[in-house]
Motif scaffolding. Structure first.
Motif, short mmCIF file in Angstrom:
data_model
loop_
_atom_site.label_atom_id
_atom_site.label_comp_id
_atom_site.label_asym_id
_atom_site.label_seq_id
_atom_site.Cartn_x
_atom_site.Cartn_y
_atom_site.Cartn_z
N VAL A 196 0.81 -1.22 0.00
CA VAL A 196 0.00 0.00 0.00
C VAL A 196 0.84 1.27 0.00
CG1 VAL A 196 -1.90 -1.16 1.19
CG2 VAL A 196 -0.17 0.02 2.53
N GLU A 197 2.16 1.13 0.13
CA GLU A 197 2.99 2.33 0.25
C GLU A 197 2.93 3.20 -1.00
OE1 GLU A 197 5.47 -0.80 -1.65
OE2 GLU A 197 4.10 -0.70 0.06
N HIS A 198 2.69 2.59 -2.19
CA HIS A 198 2.66 3.38 -3.41
C HIS A 198 1.47 4.33 -3.45
CE1 HIS A 198 -0.16 0.13 -4.28
NE2 HIS A 198 -0.66 0.88 -5.23
N LEU A 199 0.43 4.05 -2.68
CA LEU A 199 -0.74 4.92 -2.64
C LEU A 199 -0.43 6.27 -2.02
CD1 LEU A 199 -3.41 2.30 -1.49
CD2 LEU A 199 -2.94 3.07 -3.81
N PHE A 200 0.68 6.36 -1.28
CA PHE A 200 1.06 7.59 -0.61
C PHE A 200 2.32 8.20 -1.21
CE2 PHE A 200 -1.29 4.90 2.27
CZ PHE A 200 -2.22 5.75 2.81
N GLY A 201 2.76 7.67 -2.35
CA GLY A 201 3.95 8.21 -2.99
C GLY A 201 5.24 7.58 -2.54
N GLY A 202 5.19 6.38 -1.92
CA GLY A 202 6.39 5.70 -1.47
C GLY A 202 6.51 5.73 0.04
N GLU A 203 7.50 4.99 0.55
CA GLU A 203 7.67 4.85 1.98
C GLU A 203 8.04 6.17 2.65
OE1 GLU A 203 10.51 1.79 2.63
OE2 GLU A 203 9.16 0.16 2.06
N GLU A 204 8.92 6.92 2.04
CA GLU A 204 9.35 8.19 2.65
C GLU A 204 8.18 9.16 2.76
OE1 GLU A 204 12.73 11.69 2.00
OE2 GLU A 204 12.63 9.96 0.66
N ALA A 205 7.39 9.28 1.70
CA ALA A 205 6.24 10.18 1.73
C ALA A 205 5.21 9.70 2.75
CB ALA A 205 5.62 10.27 0.34
N LEU A 206 5.00 8.39 2.83
CA LEU A 206 4.05 7.86 3.82
C LEU A 206 4.50 8.19 5.23
CD1 LEU A 206 2.29 4.43 3.75
CD2 LEU A 206 3.41 5.17 5.83
N LEU A 207 5.79 8.00 5.50
CA LEU A 207 6.30 8.26 6.85
C LEU A 207 6.17 9.74 7.20
CD1 LEU A 207 7.53 6.29 8.88
CD2 LEU A 207 9.78 7.09 8.22
N LYS A 208 6.50 10.62 6.26
CA LYS A 208 6.37 12.05 6.52
C LYS A 208 4.92 12.45 6.77
CE LYS A 208 10.46 13.61 3.98
NZ LYS A 208 10.96 14.42 2.82
N THR A 209 4.02 11.89 5.98
CA THR A 209 2.60 12.21 6.15
C THR A 209 2.10 11.74 7.51
OG1 THR A 209 2.24 12.01 3.76
CG2 THR A 209 0.30 11.89 5.18
N LEU A 210 2.48 10.54 7.90
CA LEU A 210 2.05 9.98 9.19
C LEU A 210 2.54 10.85 10.35
CD1 LEU A 210 0.83 7.72 10.92
CD2 LEU A 210 3.00 6.48 10.65
N ILE A 211 3.83 11.17 10.37
CA ILE A 211 4.38 11.97 11.46
C ILE A 211 3.79 13.37 11.47
CG2 ILE A 211 6.49 12.93 12.42
CD1 ILE A 211 6.28 9.94 12.75
N ALA A 212 3.63 13.96 10.28
CA ALA A 212 3.10 15.32 10.21
C ALA A 212 1.66 15.38 10.72
CB ALA A 212 3.17 15.84 8.77
N ARG A 213 0.84 14.39 10.36
CA ARG A 213 -0.55 14.39 10.82
C ARG A 213 -0.62 14.28 12.33
NH1 ARG A 213 -4.47 12.93 7.05
NH2 ARG A 213 -5.92 13.20 8.79
N LEU A 214 0.25 13.48 12.92
CA LEU A 214 0.25 13.33 14.37
C LEU A 214 0.72 14.61 15.05
CD1 LEU A 214 1.68 9.71 14.66
CD2 LEU A 214 -0.65 10.43 15.15
N GLU A 215 1.79 15.21 14.54
CA GLU A 215 2.32 16.42 15.17
C GLU A 215 1.35 17.59 15.06
OE1 GLU A 215 6.11 17.07 13.43
OE2 GLU A 215 7.11 15.57 14.69
#
Length: 499
Positions: A113-132
């Motif tokens: 599913v990582e490609h749905l968010f633009g790759g692993e790096e983009a997914l990780l940044k989105t996840l952390i940003a949403r939480l912060e």
């Protein structure tokens, strides 16, 4: 290939309190306390409290002596666990395989599913940003081994561990990163074993005799030598269909057949609920305890089981069955109300009905990605590069529209490219210009058309451009602009060209 996110919430108890009561401010020290016998000790401390030297296990009286304005709240383990479960349910938007890692973490298996968010790096940044954004401090790591991701998220710097590099990532970390009990950690320290690499270099039999089988298991899990299954949480209200096989399956044809059967079962359940699918997740569990997941979305709610099954056909080839798949779970993770509709009525001219392209949009999105299937909607601005915005393909028509009769080129350059010109007078168009090392002679021109930015954006975003339409001696037509009056040192730019 398995890829697991270990999400670590270092100050979850205090972050939860701030979100619930909207106080105290983030810069004010806050701790939660628990009672042990007759002593009250710190159970958790926020980032501001830790910067003041307060740590877990410190007596409250000592903490208040160090920080007189300390905010103290009673610890609520039950409430923290319930809130963590709700946060894990929220994280299902990133992957269908989400599990609790109590008391301060969450597992997310993102394989497939990582490609749905633009790759692993983009997914990780989105996840952390949403939480912060929501006031939750977080650190996360991605690895193909859950134990390695857990260790790097808590005792490393977080980030992405390349596939097959789990051993290198954890060898230099302290033995506390192996999720062992304090007595076992103490025994290792007494023998001078401080790093995971030191423990891994010891002969296995003496290590087990000294530290127990748990140490051997946790070491193998961190290095990827032992399987560590993740049991996903599934909300009770979620529609789910499951198949467990007496004999594992591995053929692609069998997987497609199972997906069709499960899609039909899910749709029958949704008919009773009056709902339709907007997001569908499928989870495969292999005999070696490893798994994989796929996700597909729909442009609008639907209960067409054949269409839903086709969304996975092309991507089932990416699933590695290993020694066989023993269970398949299909989850309608996002649904919307969908009333029954009459498809054909007597006397109704079908030619007058609006064409339904939702299936086409779903198939394209499943093949090339959701972010690549869109349409352009007009934006109420005269700045050329901001006059259009990407919106979902089936979003309702916008209320605004582009002005009629605007002389705009068929293609814009983003960003505009600088050109070298020769202008006869300050307000005159160029007589010739050089663009991409080619000289063009202008025979016709129209302009200037002055475009400025919106006044409400303020002086920091103030913009002034004078646009000209140019036609060269070879018939090419261009759209150029000067970003300031010539007396103020304005430069010329190529912004587009006409067909």
């Amino acid at each position: 290939m398995r890829r697991v996110v270990s999400l670590y919430l270092p100050t979850w108890p205090t972050d939860r309190i701030r979100r619930k009561f909207e106080s105290p401010p983030p810069d004010k020290p806050l701790v939660t306390v628990r009672t042990t016998g007759s002593r009250r000790i710190i159970a958790s401390a926020c980032q501001a409290a830790r910067q003041c030297g307060l740590i877990e296990g410190m007596p409250v009286a000592q903490a208040q002596a160090l920080v007189p304005d300390l905010h103290v709240m009673d610890a609520d383990p039950e409430g923290e666990a319930k809130s963590l479960l709700e946060l894990a349910k929220w994280a299902i938007r990133f992957s269908p395989v989400v599990a609790l890692d109590s008391p301060d973490g969450i597992w997310i298996d993102i394989a497939g599913v990582e490609h749905l968010f633009g790759g692993e790096e983009a997914l990780l940044k989105t996840l952390i940003a949403r939480l912060e954004i929501n006031g939750i401090r977080a650190c996360a790591a991605i690895a193909d081994v859950p134990g390695a991701a857990w260790a790097v998220a808590r005792y490393g710097k977080g980030g992405i561990i390349p596939p097959g590099r789990a051993v290198d990532a954890v060898s230099c970390l302290p033995v506390q990163a192996l999720r062992l009990s304090p007595p076992t950690i103490g025994a290792m320290h007494r023998l001078g074993v401080e790093r995971i690499g030191q423990l891994a270099a010891m002969p296995r039999a003496p290590m087990v005799r000294r530290f127990g089988r748990e140490a051997s298991l946790r070491l193998d899990q961190a290095l990827g030598h032992a399987a560590e299954p993740i049991s996903p949480i599934i909300p009770e209200e979620t529609t789910v269909a499951t198949r467990i096989f007496a004999e594992p399956i591995a053929r692609l044809e069998d997987l497609k057949l199972v997906v069709r059967q499960l899609s039909e079962e899910v749709c029958r359940t949704l008919v009773k609920k009056g709902q339709g699918v907007r997001r569908l997740d499928i989870v495969f569990r292999r005999v070696d305890e490893k798994g994989a997941a796929l996700r597909a979305g729909t442009a609008k709610a639907t209960r067409d089981h054949a269409h839903l099954a086709k969304l996975f056909d092309d991507r089932l080839e990416t699933i590695d069955p290993g020694f066989g798949i023993e269970e398949v779970v299909l989850i309608a993770s996002r649904t919307e109300p969908l009333d029954a509709t009459q498809m054909v009525a007597r006397g109704l001219d079908e030619a007058e009905e609006e064409a339904d392209i939702s299936r086409l949009v779903d198939r394209l999105a499943a093949r090339v990605g959701v972010d690549r299937v869109y349409r352009l909607a007009p934006v109420e601005t005269l700045v050329p590069e901001r006059m259009a915005a990407k919106v979902p393909a089936l979003s309702p028509p916008a209320r605004s529209a582009w002005p009629d009769g605007l002389p705009r080129p068929t293609r814009l350059l983003d960003p505009p490219e600088g050109i070298i010109t020769t202008a006869l007078l300050p307000d005159y168009p160029p007589a010739a210009f050089i663009w991409r090392r080619v000289r063009y002679k202008v025979i016709k021109a129209d302009g200037p058309e002055r475009i400025t930015s919106e006044w409400w954006l303020g002086d920091q975003h103030r913009m002034l451009r004078d646009y000209y339409r140019l036609e060269t001696d070879k018939g090419a037509r261009f759209w150029v602009f000067r970003d300031a009056p010539l007396s103020e040192g304005g430069r010329w730019w190529m912004h587009g060209f006409f067909a």
